[in-house]
Motif scaffolding. Structure first.
Motif, short mmCIF file in Angstrom:
data_model
loop_
_atom_site.label_atom_id
_atom_site.label_comp_id
_atom_site.label_asym_id
_atom_site.label_seq_id
_atom_site.Cartn_x
_atom_site.Cartn_y
_atom_site.Cartn_z
N ILE A 8 -25.42 85.77 86.17
CA ILE A 8 -26.77 85.68 85.60
C ILE A 8 -26.89 86.69 84.46
O ILE A 8 -27.14 87.87 84.71
CB ILE A 8 -27.84 85.96 86.68
CG1 ILE A 8 -27.60 85.03 87.85
CG2 ILE A 8 -29.24 85.89 86.08
CD1 ILE A 8 -28.76 84.33 88.40
N ARG A 11 -31.66 90.43 80.04
CA ARG A 11 -31.88 91.62 79.21
C ARG A 11 -31.92 92.85 80.11
O ARG A 11 -32.30 92.77 81.27
CB ARG A 11 -33.20 91.53 78.46
CG ARG A 11 -33.32 90.32 77.59
CD ARG A 11 -33.69 90.70 76.16
NE ARG A 11 -33.58 89.54 75.30
CZ ARG A 11 -32.48 89.21 74.62
NH1 ARG A 11 -31.39 89.96 74.69
NH2 ARG A 11 -32.45 88.15 73.87
N SER A 12 -31.54 93.98 79.54
CA SER A 12 -31.75 95.24 80.25
C SER A 12 -32.19 96.27 79.22
O SER A 12 -32.02 96.07 78.02
CB SER A 12 -30.46 95.70 80.94
OG SER A 12 -29.59 96.23 79.97
N SER A 13 -32.78 97.35 79.71
CA SER A 13 -33.27 98.39 78.80
C SER A 13 -32.14 98.92 77.93
O SER A 13 -32.27 99.07 76.73
CB SER A 13 -33.86 99.55 79.57
OG SER A 13 -35.00 99.14 80.26
N GLY A 16 -31.08 96.66 75.31
CA GLY A 16 -32.07 96.66 74.24
C GLY A 16 -31.96 97.87 73.33
O GLY A 16 -32.02 97.75 72.10
N THR A 17 -31.79 99.04 73.91
CA THR A 17 -31.72 100.24 73.07
C THR A 17 -30.40 100.30 72.31
O THR A 17 -30.36 100.67 71.15
CB THR A 17 -31.90 101.53 73.89
OG1 THR A 17 -30.96 101.51 74.95
CG2 THR A 17 -33.30 101.64 74.47
N LEU A 19 -28.52 97.83 71.31
CA LEU A 19 -28.33 96.86 70.23
C LEU A 19 -28.97 97.35 68.93
O LEU A 19 -28.56 96.96 67.84
CB LEU A 19 -28.78 95.46 70.64
CG LEU A 19 -30.22 95.02 70.59
CD1 LEU A 19 -30.64 94.59 69.18
CD2 LEU A 19 -30.40 93.82 71.53
N ASN A 20 -30.00 98.21 69.07
CA ASN A 20 -30.59 98.79 67.87
C ASN A 20 -29.62 99.71 67.14
O ASN A 20 -29.70 99.89 65.94
CB ASN A 20 -31.85 99.58 68.22
CG ASN A 20 -33.02 98.65 68.43
OD1 ASN A 20 -33.31 97.81 67.59
ND2 ASN A 20 -33.69 98.80 69.56
N TYR A 28 -22.94 99.31 72.86
CA TYR A 28 -23.39 97.93 73.09
C TYR A 28 -22.28 97.11 73.74
O TYR A 28 -22.51 96.37 74.71
CB TYR A 28 -23.82 97.30 71.77
CG TYR A 28 -24.32 95.87 71.90
CD1 TYR A 28 -25.59 95.60 72.41
CD2 TYR A 28 -23.51 94.80 71.52
CE1 TYR A 28 -26.05 94.29 72.54
CE2 TYR A 28 -23.95 93.50 71.65
CZ TYR A 28 -25.22 93.23 72.15
OH TYR A 28 -25.66 91.95 72.27
N PHE A 80 -24.96 90.20 87.87
CA PHE A 80 -25.84 90.36 86.71
C PHE A 80 -25.06 90.99 85.56
O PHE A 80 -24.30 91.93 85.74
CB PHE A 80 -27.05 91.23 87.05
CG PHE A 80 -27.93 91.46 85.86
CD1 PHE A 80 -28.83 90.48 85.45
CD2 PHE A 80 -27.84 92.64 85.11
CE1 PHE A 80 -29.62 90.66 84.32
CE2 PHE A 80 -28.63 92.82 83.98
CZ PHE A 80 -29.53 91.84 83.59
N TYR A 83 -26.75 90.30 78.36
CA TYR A 83 -26.28 89.32 77.38
C TYR A 83 -25.39 89.94 76.34
O TYR A 83 -25.64 91.05 75.90
CB TYR A 83 -27.44 88.81 76.53
CG TYR A 83 -28.34 87.86 77.17
CD1 TYR A 83 -27.89 86.62 77.57
CD2 TYR A 83 -29.67 88.21 77.36
CE1 TYR A 83 -28.77 85.74 78.15
CE2 TYR A 83 -30.54 87.33 77.94
CZ TYR A 83 -30.09 86.09 78.34
OH TYR A 83 -30.96 85.24 78.91
N GLY A 84 -24.46 89.17 75.84
CA GLY A 84 -23.64 89.67 74.75
C GLY A 84 -22.37 88.86 74.63
O GLY A 84 -22.26 87.77 75.21
N LYS A 104 -28.13 81.18 82.07
CA LYS A 104 -28.42 82.12 83.16
C LYS A 104 -27.90 81.62 84.49
O LYS A 104 -28.38 82.04 85.53
CB LYS A 104 -29.94 82.31 83.27
CG LYS A 104 -30.48 83.42 82.41
CD LYS A 104 -31.93 83.66 82.76
CE LYS A 104 -32.57 84.68 81.87
NZ LYS A 104 -32.14 86.05 82.15
#
Lengths: 114, 454, 545
Positions: A8, A11-13, A16-17, A19-20, A28, A80, A83-84, A104
């Motif tokens: 599955i 997203r995870s925190s 998210g951080t 990838l910025n 990443y 889990f 994504y990537g 998913k």
């Protein structure tokens, strides 16, 4: 014997951080190739956090690192992953006429490397 | 840190679909970076901190060789015009102003245009077309909602301020005590970090959301459900009955739903079942539903596509007018079937998240890519533009997940052009090339734009 | 861009200047009508053709959040009616809710050059302006929904008349609107807050904010007239669609007294009969009141058979209509400001109520004594698409055609009306009034709806034909702001018209009153709410009166 499990992606925190910071960065790539597995199941399968696993299905295969997740937070039989690029390698492109690949709900065979 | 500091108030974070517009940004104007982003969540802080200027990056590259803007625009335009089946894709992380140019380019070259909606809430868009939706702006949730249900989403990690700003602890007109005035339910296949915010967690077996939703619909309509539903779905009949009572008796109920519905078995049927459930409940009380959208302006992309073409995503102009067909004109399908021979990718990175078969084809065709950073897609692109960042270096309009439009404020200038500027230049050149091609072939009127290059 | 043009030898219908079919030459220069041109013009021979000012649609739904939701909702609406692009124009999708490009071009192909979007939430104003900017050819504006605005209702409740006036003026400025719009005032709160109920009577007070619809109507009529907005409050009365609602409509008009007010799509509000039973026609009562009260203007909201899309800020109405077929339905609540409902719909000849609605609309047109105050509209796309205007014009101008059409519809409905007895045929001059001169006057657009010197050169030129539907369906030339857009029925260039809006004066101190409410109950930041000037592009501020 490889174990068949359900991958599955989500997203995870951290995903998210990181990838910025850049999708080509190590952080990443690390985060998107780490999987969570139910702690009890880890014991049953003889996996330890930090082990390298091979995930494989009819689309492709990928090598990931596993970490254990509290048994109450992740049901058995489920993996889990953030994504990537790793989840892409295992994702079917058929969309059943919807435009959406089944992103998913990916059946994979899991095997410890080495 | 230099002395040259500027503070930008009421700035907007465009990282996720919450589009929080209460940022207070501290900008180091010499260093050209945001040093502090007050009110931002963990994702927003990273968004602002990491979008600094990489001065040494080339503004544009052809086959990974630095070139001038003009050269790159010329090559991009020629690549698109020379293709027999060009596609435009992405657009969820850019302004509506840029999106409008992208649709114009695609109309002119009779290409195919699709946005990241197709791999996010595209199924919910299909569901909307089937059953409609009862929905609202987020302020209504803050002011009125006494029952909030999240289904297949993990806002604590994907939309961290959704709870506080809009839906759980937010205090409003009829919810002066915030969370105390609400019952919050989380439905998911795993106990995510969002669970602690909820009053109740309901765990569904993977791939069984549709069955649960359909059973709830039946219960709302006072039909009988067999108790073996628990074996099938992992949710007991008692839990379902209790939830239905809550839903029927609340004053203002909300169902938020995420990609746990759209990306799993059932896809648009799941979204449709949820939207239909919310609609059914309006026989008893006021009930609304809302997909929790991911990217900062994916909702704007849906809006621009809809007003310019009539359809929200998956649109093909090959016949000289827009046609819509998910599964045919959506990007994963087009790439995986190897139908297309050039791609304009704006502000997204399909090479890092598409199914492998689609990525493989992308690597085999000329790609024109616009992005703020180097990505897997920009690495494989034939023409790659480096752009400024919307909401940081570029003003413009974005739409929050509830279709509320917000104007961005610029924090500091970037040496890189923005998407709108690049796309406007490509559009102009593409139009010249298409008209010249038509004239060369002596075509007239409507058919002029259609004639392929020799 | 705009050439100097002589239109030679056409039959000119310019009722605002008392010209009724006279053959005369007209001159266009710098986008305006001129007496004599300063340079030598290009001459277009329009002899034998009918020349009119460009059409003005006073009430339609063509842009903004609800329109776009209706577009997204209905791929089936667009699919059968594609709108191909040309060398000069963008492509689009048609149907009852066309894409923005198709909307603008299609209005132009009917000879319409101005259209007003009739219902926009303040928070959706920015979106609406973005869409209007992508709506080609026509000039455009919109009416901002303020009748269910919670903050404004609180000011009415508290009797704070001065603050109310300032706040209304502030909102019109903040949204760049043309005037205010009331839709089922008082109906939002019971809908959203009391389990989908509705206000039933013009004097019924809500428990949440104890003001009645009548108080809201009175406050807006008062304030908008005092502010001198070019167009008075545009009112969608309570009880739309319900049998017996003509009483509410009469009471609404009486509330206005002798002050200016515009009654929107009045056909939908002209029903006699008992609530919950089949409606009857109350067109005589309504037409009589309108005829006798020169302060009232209205548009008809004619129903035309075929596909339509119900889209309205009157959410309870849309839900009621959804109940007939249980088909797809959209409800969309806007915080502190409005409700909204959307339902795909079709009007069918054999259905009693639909035939009656059709007949009532025609009765209202034919019973009206002052064409200057009754405007042709279908409440597009609620009563039908604006694309059906040519057929509607033929129904008004051609008695024989009307009789044939009457035979095709539910006779029980027809027999309960006086439509068969109405012999009147509209003249071309009267058509020019109800589609151009009248709405321009009701909007106080002094440069539109006529062809006198100084007017905007928005001109339509039709081949004169016996079949008025065919004639109004295909103007030979359309000139917009002096630019020849359509020549020999073909688009010759692209053109984007301007936004028409108004800027009533207000005292800046009202912001301090609005802001705390806003900060508590809205979900965006106050400084990000008002639409800034960067969204204006080409625009014209219409002066207050």
């Amino acid at each position: 014997m490889p174990e068949t499990m359900l991958l599955i992606p989500g997203r995870s925190s951290k995903q998210g951080t990181s990838l910025n910071k850049g999708k080509l960065g190590d952080e990443y790539l690390d985060i998107t190739s780490t999987v969570e597995i139910n702690a009890d199941e880890m014991v049953r399968l003889g996996f330890n956090s930090g082990d390298r696993l091979r995930l494989k299905n009819h689309i492709g295969e990928a090598v990931v690192t596993c970490v254990s997740k509290k048994a109450t937070d992740l049901p058995e039989g489920m993996i889990f992953i953030a994504y990537g690029p790793t989840s892409s390698r295992l994702m079917e492109s058929d969309t059943a006429g919807s435009g959406m690949p089944l992103s998913k709900h990916i059946s994979v065979e899991v095997e410890k490397i080495g | 840190m230099s002395e040259n500091v500027k503070v930008v108030e009421n700035a907007t974070c465009t990282f996720c679909g919450c589009v929080c517009d209460d940022m207070i940004l501290t900008v180091d104007m010499d260093e050209k970076r945001i040093t502090k982003s007050k009110n931002a969540c963990i994702l927003g802080k990273a968004w602002f901190a990491e979008h600094y200027i990489e001065e040494d990056a080339p503004v544009a590259m052809i086959d990974n060789r630095p070139v001038s803007m003009e050269e790159a625009v010329e090559e991009a335009a020629r690549t698109l015009v020379n293709a027999r089946f060009p596609i435009t894709y992405g657009l969820s992380d850019t302004t509506c102003e840029a999106q409008r140019q992208a649709v114009a380019i695609t109309d002119t070259i009779r290409g195919n245009i699709d946005t990241t909606t197709s791999v996010c809430h595209g199924p919910s868009g299909i569901a909307l077309q089937g059953v409609g939706e009862s929905t609202m702006t987020l302020g209504e949730v803050k002011n009125r909602a006494d029952l909030v249900i999240y289904w297949g989403g993990n806002p604590a990690e994907s939309h961290p301020r959704h709870f506080g700003r809009y839906a759980v602890t937010a205090k409003g007109m009829f919810t002066p005590r915030g969370k105390k005035d609400r019952h919050v339910v989380l439905v998911d296949v795993r106990r995510t970090p969002s669970a602690p915010a909820a009053s109740q967690f309901i765990q569904v077996k993977p791939g069984k959301d549709f069955e649960v939703l359909w059973a709830l619909r039946a219960l709302v309509k006072n039909r009988r459900i067999d108790p073996d539903i628990e074996e099938e779905t992992g949710v007991s009949l008692e839990t379902m009955e209790e939830l239905v009572e809550r839903m029927k008796n609340c004053r203002y109920g909300v169902l938020f739903f995420g990609m746990g519905l759209t990306m799993t078995r059932g896809r648009h049927f799941n979204s449709g079942a949820l939207l239909a459930l919310a609609t059914d409940l309006n026989e008893y009380t006021h009930f609304v539903a809302k997909p929790v959208r991911g990217h900062g302006n994916v909702t704007g992309a849906d809006n621009v596509m809809s007003w310019q073409t009539g359809y929200p995503f998956g649109v093909n102009f090959s016949r000289g007018f827009p046609r819509f067909n998910p599964g045919e004109f959506t990007t994963v399908d087009l790439l995986a079937k190897r139908d297309v021979d050039a791609a304009l990718i704006v502000a997204t990175d399909p090479a890092s998240n598409f199914p492998q078969a689609a990525i493989d084809h992308l690597a085999n065709i000329p790609v024109v890519c616009l992005d703020t950073k180097a990505t897997l897609t920009s690495k494989l692109a034939h023409v790659a533009f480096r752009t400024s960042t919307y909401g940081i270096n570029t003003a413009g309009t974005v739409y929050r997940m509830d279709d509320v439009p917000i104007t961005l404020r610029k924090a500091f200038d970037s040496p890189f052009p923005n998407d709108e500027e690049i796309l406007t230049a490509i559009r102009k050149r593409v139009r010249e090339l298409v008209l010249a091609r038509g004239q060369a072939r002596g075509a007239t009127g409507v058919s002029r734009a259609a004639a392929p290059l020799q | 861009m705009t050439e100097c043009i002589q239109l030679a030898g056409g039959k000119v219908y310019d009722p605002a200047n008392g010209i009724d079919g006279e053959v005369r030459d007209l001159y266009v220069e710098q986008g305006c009508m001129v007496e004599t041109p300063s340079s030598s013009p290009r001459t277009i021979d329009v002899s034998g053709m009918v020349v009119m000012p460009g059409g003005v649609d006073i009430h339609c739904h063509i842009a903004g959040p609800k329109v776009n939701l209706a577009r997204k909702l209905q791929p089936e609406d667009h699919r059968r009616d594609p709108h191909p692009g040309t060398e000069h124009t963008r492509s689009g999708a048609g149907g009852t809710v066309p894409s923005t490009f198709a909307t603008g071009y299609r209005y132009a192909t009917l000879g319409y050059t101005t259209a007003m979007e009739a219902a926009v939430t303040p928070i959706g104003a920015r979106h609406t302006i973005e869409e209007l900017h992508d709506t080609p050819v026509i000039d455009k504006g919109f009416y901002v929904l303020l009748g269910n605005n919670i903050f404004l209702q609180q000011l009415i409740r508290d009797g704070r008349k001065e603050e109310f006036r300032q706040a209304v003026a502030w909102w019109v400025n903040a949204t760049k609107a043309y005037t205010t719009k009331l839709v089922n005032p008082g109906g939002d709160e019971p809908w959203k807050g009391k389990k989908n109920s509705n206000v039933k009577d013009i004097d019924e007070k809500s428990d949440f904010i104890p003001v009645s619809p009548r108080q809201v109507i009175d406050a807006f009529v008062d304030t908008v007239n005092e502010l001198g907005l070019p167009h008075p409050p545009h009112i969608h009365c309570n009880n739309l669609g319900h049998s017996g609602n003509f009483q509410t409509t009469l009471e609404t008009m009486k509330t206005a007294g002798d002050r200016r007010a515009h009654l929107a799509h009045i056909q939908f509000h002209s029903y006699a009969g008992e609530l919950g039973k089949n409606p009857k026609s109350a067109s005589r009562e309504i037409a009589e009141y309108v005829n006798d009260h020169p302060n009232i203007t209205c548009d008809v909201g004619q129903v035309m058979f075929g596909k339509s899309t119900i889209m309205t800020a009157d959410a309870p109405l849309a839900y009621m209509l959804r109940g007939f077929k249980k088909g797809k339905w959209v409800n969309a609540d806007t915080e502190c400001e409005s409700g909204c409902g959307i339902v795909p719909f079709s009007y069918q000849e054999h259905i009693y109520v639909h035939a009656l609605q059709w007949a009532i609309g025609l009765e209202l047109f034919l019973l009206s004594k002052d064409p200057w105050r009754i405007v042709l509209s279908t409440d597009h796309p609620n009563g039908g698409s604006f694309m059906s205007y040519p057929k509607l014009i033929r129904l008004l101008m051609d008695r024989e055609f009307r009789r044939e059409e009457i035979k095709r519809v539910n006779q029980k409905a027809i027999n309960s009306t006086i439509l068969n007895e109405l012999e009147r045929e509209y003249t071309l001059n009267e058509i020019a009034i109800i589609t151009r001169a009248g709405p321009a006057r009701a909007l106080n657009l002094s440069n539109k709806g006529h062809l006198g010197p100084g007017a905007d050169a928005d001109i339509t030129i039709y081949d004169e034909m016996a079949d008025k539907e065919a004639m109004f369906n295909a103007p030979r030339y359309v000139i917009k702001s002096g630019a020849l857009i359509i020549e020999d029925h073909e688009f010759r260039r692209d053109y984007y018209g301007k936004l028409l809006h108004t800027e009533p004066g207000y005292d800046e101190s009202i912001v301090a009153e609005v802001r705390p409410f806003f900060e508590n109950y809205y979900s965006i930041e106050f400084p990000n709410y008002a639409v800034d000037d960067s969204y204006l592009h080409d625009h014209e501020v219409i002066a207050t009166v």
